[in-house]
Design a protein around this motif. Structure first.
Motif, PDB file in Angstrom:
ATOM      1  N   ARG A   1       0.839  -1.208   0.000  1.00 41.34           N
ATOM      2  CA  ARG A   1       0.000   0.000   0.000  1.00 41.34           C
ATOM      3  C   ARG A   1       0.863   1.243   0.000  1.00 41.34           C
ATOM      4  O   ARG A   1       0.541   2.244  -0.641  1.00 41.34           O
ATOM      5  N   ALA A   2       1.987   1.179   0.713  1.00 45.18           N
ATOM      6  CA  ALA A   2       2.872   2.345   0.774  1.00 45.18           C
ATOM      7  C   ALA A   2       3.513   2.620  -0.583  1.00 45.18           C
ATOM      8  O   ALA A   2       3.680   3.775  -0.974  1.00 45.18           O
ATOM      9  N   VAL A   3       3.854   1.563  -1.315  1.00 45.19           N
ATOM     10  CA  VAL A   3       4.480   1.752  -2.626  1.00 45.19           C
ATOM     11  C   VAL A   3       3.505   2.382  -3.607  1.00 45.19           C
ATOM     12  O   VAL A   3       3.808   3.374  -4.279  1.00 45.19           O
ATOM     13  N   LEU A   4       2.310   1.798  -3.702  1.00 49.15           N
ATOM     14  CA  LEU A   4       1.347   2.273  -4.693  1.00 49.15           C
ATOM     15  C   LEU A   4       0.475   3.410  -4.179  1.00 49.15           C
ATOM     16  O   LEU A   4      -0.262   4.017  -4.946  1.00 49.15           O
ATOM     17  N   GLY A   5       0.554   3.690  -2.887  1.00 53.49           N
ATOM     18  CA  GLY A   5      -0.267   4.753  -2.319  1.00 53.49           C
ATOM     19  C   GLY A   5       0.385   6.124  -2.352  1.00 53.49           C
ATOM     20  O   GLY A   5      -0.272   7.129  -2.054  1.00 53.49           O
ATOM     21  N   ARG A   6       1.653   6.200  -2.723  1.00 56.79           N
ATOM     22  CA  ARG A   6       2.347   7.486  -2.827  1.00 56.79           C
ATOM     23  C   ARG A   6       2.201   7.998  -4.255  1.00 56.79           C
ATOM     24  O   ARG A   6       2.582   7.319  -5.210  1.00 56.79           O
ATOM     25  N   ARG A   7       1.686   9.195  -4.385  1.00 58.45           N
ATOM     26  CA  ARG A   7       1.303   9.689  -5.707  1.00 58.45           C
ATOM     27  C   ARG A   7       2.485   9.735  -6.677  1.00 58.45           C
ATOM     28  O   ARG A   7       2.399   9.259  -7.810  1.00 58.45           O
TER      29      ARG A   7
ATOM     30  N   GLY B   1      17.791   7.633 -16.834  1.00 59.16           N
ATOM     31  CA  GLY B   1      17.378   8.760 -16.008  1.00 59.16           C
ATOM     32  C   GLY B   1      16.194   8.418 -15.136  1.00 59.16           C
ATOM     33  O   GLY B   1      16.107   8.834 -13.964  1.00 59.16           O
ATOM     34  N   LEU B   2      15.262   7.628 -15.677  1.00 59.47           N
ATOM     35  CA  LEU B   2      14.089   7.225 -14.906  1.00 59.47           C
ATOM     36  C   LEU B   2      14.477   6.336 -13.733  1.00 59.47           C
ATOM     37  O   LEU B   2      13.892   6.422 -12.644  1.00 59.47           O
ATOM     38  N   ASP B   3      15.477   5.494 -13.913  1.00 56.83           N
ATOM     39  CA  ASP B   3      15.989   4.678 -12.802  1.00 56.83           C
ATOM     40  C   ASP B   3      16.441   5.561 -11.640  1.00 56.83           C
ATOM     41  O   ASP B   3      16.174   5.257 -10.470  1.00 56.83           O
ATOM     42  N   GLN B   4      17.147   6.643 -11.961  1.00 54.11           N
ATOM     43  CA  GLN B   4      17.643   7.524 -10.905  1.00 54.11           C
ATOM     44  C   GLN B   4      16.497   8.220 -10.190  1.00 54.11           C
ATOM     45  O   GLN B   4      16.492   8.332  -8.969  1.00 54.11           O
ATOM     46  N   TRP B   5      15.502   8.680 -10.935  1.00 50.02           N
ATOM     47  CA  TRP B   5      14.327   9.283 -10.304  1.00 50.02           C
ATOM     48  C   TRP B   5      13.680   8.297  -9.335  1.00 50.02           C
ATOM     49  O   TRP B   5      13.288   8.657  -8.228  1.00 50.02           O
ATOM     50  N   TYR B   6      13.590   7.051  -9.787  1.00 47.21           N
ATOM     51  CA  TYR B   6      12.880   6.040  -8.991  1.00 47.21           C
ATOM     52  C   TYR B   6      13.604   5.751  -7.681  1.00 47.21           C
ATOM     53  O   TYR B   6      13.000   5.760  -6.610  1.00 47.21           O
TER      54      TYR B   6
ATOM     55  N   ASP C   1      15.654   7.559  -6.140  1.00 44.48           N
ATOM     56  CA  ASP C   1      15.658   8.745  -5.281  1.00 44.48           C
ATOM     57  C   ASP C   1      14.364   8.886  -4.497  1.00 44.48           C
ATOM     58  O   ASP C   1      14.348   9.454  -3.405  1.00 44.48           O
ATOM     59  N   VAL C   2      13.267   8.384  -5.055  1.00 43.38           N
ATOM     60  CA  VAL C   2      11.953   8.575  -4.439  1.00 43.38           C
ATOM     61  C   VAL C   2      11.561   7.418  -3.520  1.00 43.38           C
ATOM     62  O   VAL C   2      10.896   7.614  -2.504  1.00 43.38           O
ATOM     63  N   VAL C   3      11.994   6.189  -3.844  1.00 45.59           N
ATOM     64  CA  VAL C   3      11.590   5.020  -3.057  1.00 45.59           C
ATOM     65  C   VAL C   3      12.280   5.033  -1.691  1.00 45.59           C
ATOM     66  O   VAL C   3      13.511   5.106  -1.622  1.00 45.59           O
ATOM     67  N   PRO C   4      11.531   4.958  -0.586  1.00 45.61           N
ATOM     68  CA  PRO C   4      12.162   4.838   0.736  1.00 45.61           C
ATOM     69  C   PRO C   4      12.977   3.556   0.821  1.00 45.61           C
ATOM     70  O   PRO C   4      12.586   2.526   0.253  1.00 45.61           O
ATOM     71  N   GLU C   5      14.094   3.621   1.511  1.00 45.71           N
ATOM     72  CA  GLU C   5      14.986   2.460   1.564  1.00 45.71           C
ATOM     73  C   GLU C   5      14.287   1.223   2.109  1.00 45.71           C
ATOM     74  O   GLU C   5      14.507   0.108   1.625  1.00 45.71           O
ATOM     75  N   GLU C   6      13.406   1.385   3.107  1.00 44.48           N
ATOM     76  CA  GLU C   6      12.754   0.230   3.722  1.00 44.48           C
ATOM     77  C   GLU C   6      11.737  -0.440   2.795  1.00 44.48           C
ATOM     78  O   GLU C   6      11.281  -1.546   3.068  1.00 44.48           O
ATOM     79  N   LEU C   7      11.371   0.235   1.697  1.00 45.00           N
ATOM     80  CA  LEU C   7      10.417  -0.332   0.740  1.00 45.00           C
ATOM     81  C   LEU C   7      11.085  -0.715  -0.579  1.00 45.00           C
ATOM     82  O   LEU C   7      10.401  -1.138  -1.511  1.00 45.00           O
ATOM     83  N   ARG C   8      12.396  -0.576  -0.653  1.00 43.75           N
ATOM     84  CA  ARG C   8      13.075  -0.715  -1.942  1.00 43.75           C
ATOM     85  C   ARG C   8      12.907  -2.109  -2.547  1.00 43.75           C
ATOM     86  O   ARG C   8      12.672  -2.250  -3.748  1.00 43.75           O
ATOM     87  N   GLY C   9      12.994  -3.141  -1.732  1.00 46.35           N
ATOM     88  CA  GLY C   9      12.896  -4.495  -2.258  1.00 46.35           C
ATOM     89  C   GLY C   9      11.546  -4.783  -2.865  1.00 46.35           C
ATOM     90  O   GLY C   9      11.434  -5.279  -3.986  1.00 46.35           O
ATOM     91  N   ARG C  10      10.474  -4.475  -2.128  1.00 41.67           N
ATOM     92  CA  ARG C  10       9.153  -4.773  -2.675  1.00 41.67           C
ATOM     93  C   ARG C  10       8.787  -3.831  -3.822  1.00 41.67           C
ATOM     94  O   ARG C  10       8.079  -4.228  -4.754  1.00 41.67           O
ATOM     95  N   ALA C  11       9.304  -2.594  -3.784  1.00 42.70           N
ATOM     96  CA  ALA C  11       9.050  -1.680  -4.897  1.00 42.70           C
ATOM     97  C   ALA C  11       9.697  -2.202  -6.170  1.00 42.70           C
ATOM     98  O   ALA C  11       9.075  -2.194  -7.247  1.00 42.70           O
ATOM     99  N   MET C  12      10.930  -2.689  -6.076  1.00 41.70           N
ATOM    100  CA  MET C  12      11.618  -3.231  -7.247  1.00 41.70           C
ATOM    101  C   MET C  12      10.963  -4.534  -7.734  1.00 41.70           C
ATOM    102  O   MET C  12      10.909  -4.804  -8.939  1.00 41.70           O
ATOM    103  N   THR C  13      10.449  -5.333  -6.782  1.00 39.45           N
ATOM    104  CA  THR C  13       9.754  -6.561  -7.167  1.00 39.45           C
ATOM    105  C   THR C  13       8.481  -6.236  -7.926  1.00 39.45           C
ATOM    106  O   THR C  13       8.169  -6.846  -8.954  1.00 39.45           O
TER     107      THR C  13
END
Length: 416
Positions: free
Chosen positions: A217-223, A330-335, A337-349
């Motif tokens: 929810r945190a990954v997809l709930g952030r605009r 460039g989009l990788d860097q934006w991503y 930069d925005v993803v919180p470290e504690e959510l990085r694994g599930r965001a990348m998955t």
């Protein structure tokens, strides 16, 4: 966060791809990736031959390829939370061992076709977890910086290159080995990958102990994060349309299968060339600046299909669409930069899951549309829709950035 290297009046060094390999931990990760990708390609072609010989059914043979994609959505959704709740090295090694065990079970004589397909499903089921965890761990190994972007680019180029040469190598391999012997090499490749990751990377603690559902929810709930995720997911939906319909289009203009094979290589070659150019010739600041124009322009070469082009113009259109993929760095860097470290694994998955799943959806929808409309019209329409969707997502990204603060404008670099 590394210091800003873009200070006024100073030249910005371009680290280039060589700098990535200077990081000791990256080298075994890259080698493991190469082994596992080649292993999957060899397994796919070998299993296809094995199933066809056992059944004599083209449908069952084709199904072995489809089963490499279908479990992605389920596996990525159900397993995403594991990427952050357990140490990355442990997750990666476990996924490799699961795949090695599945490949080893395929080798056993007399294994029923249904079991072979189930084993292929199991390998695909854990694939998004492996990819997401590995991509998240790259940021730990390389740092969430320009070097991480180049590392991600190298991983993508290996996967693209495997599609270009892997099936050819697999075909040659099957001239000297039985399918089960080739699959044995796949099992060995996964074991080698597990060993490289276990001995070549250091252990790191889990990122979080929060509920997996709360993390999703945190990954997809952030605009802003949601808009960035969609900017990764949706453009490929439209760019796979010409590849999905290339066979009927080539047949319609009277070209042969040899031409079809060459044209199928055009977009992957363009993609690799675009990433190499962006990674070796551009600074991080310039890569950020080209995201919006290149992402929006990427589907536009498909408009050439409106004139029902011949082979040379068709190849140029596909090559240009692939070259525009340079914006992904460039989009990788934006991503990251925005993803919180504690959510990085599930965001990348989730990122890997959506990419694979939606590309399959795009191919299916393209085929459905081509049942009612001419192929060239479907491809042309995908180019128009693709650019429209990208422009809408970029507008949403700018609005989200202004609302949430942080970067002043996601379409231009800014110091954090």
């Amino acid at each position: 966060m590394p210091a800003d290297t873009h200070a006024p009046g100073r030249s910005t060094p371009r680290p280039g791809y060589r700098s990535v390999f200077r990081t000791r931990e990256f080298r075994p990760v890259f080698a493991a990736h190469l082994l596992s990708v080649l292993g999957v390609v060899v397994a796919e072609i070998s299993l296809t031959v094995l199933v066809y010989r056992a059944t004599g059914s083209p449908l069952m043979s084709a199904l072995t390829f489809a089963l490499g994609f279908l479990p992605y959505a389920l596996g990525g959704t159900l397993l995403a939370g594991i990427a952050d709740r357990h140490p990355a090295r442990r997750v990666l090694v476990a996924c490799d061992l699961v795949c090695a065990a599945c490949a080893a079970a395929m080798i056993l004589p007399g294994t029923p076709v249904a079991v072979l397909l189930a084993l292929r499903c199991a390998m695909a089921f854990v694939a998004p977890l492996f990819q997401g965890t590995r991509n998240a761990s790259l940021a730990d190994i390389l740092g969430p910086s320009d070097t991480f972007v180049l590392g991600r680019s190298l991983m993508r180029m290996v996967a693209q290159s495997a599609q270009l040469v892997g099936f050819g190598l697999g075909g040659l391999l099957l001239t000297v080995l039985a399918p089960r012997g080739a699959i044995a090499l796949t099992a060995a490749g996964f074991l080698g990958s597990a060993l490289l990751l276990r001995l070549g990377t250091r252990t790191r603690p889990a990122r979080t102990r929060t509920s997996p559902l709360a993390g999703l929810r945190a990954v997809l709930g952030r605009r802003r994060l949601r808009a960035l995720t969609l900017l990764f997911w949706l453009p490929p939906v439209f760019l796979v349309v010409p590849e999905a319909l290339l066979a009927p289009y080539v047949d319609g203009i009277g070209a042969g299968t040899a031409v079809l094979g060459l044209l199928m290589c055009a977009m992957p070659v363009g993609t690799i060339a675009g990433e190499l150019w962006a990674g070796s010739a551009l600074t991080a600041r310039t890569r950020s600046r080209i995201v919006a124009p290149f992402a929006a322009a990427g589907p536009l070469p498909l408009l050439l299909f409106a004139g029902r082009p011949g082979v040379p113009l068709l190849a140029a259109a596909l090559l240009l669409a692939g070259l525009a993929h340079a914006y992904t760095l460039g989009l990788d860097q934006w991503y990251v930069d925005v993803v919180p470290e504690e959510l990085r694994g599930r965001a990348m998955t989730l990122l890997s899951t959506g990419l694979m799943t939606l590309q399959g959806v795009g191919m299916a929808l393209a085929g459905l549309a081509a049942e009612f409309l001419p192929v060239h019209a479907v491809v042309t329409g995908s180019g128009i829709l693709g650019t429209t969707v990208v422009l809408l997502l970029l507008a949403e990204l700018r609005a989200a950035a202004r609302q949430e603060g942080g970067l002043k404008d996601e379409t231009a670099p800014a110091a954090k």
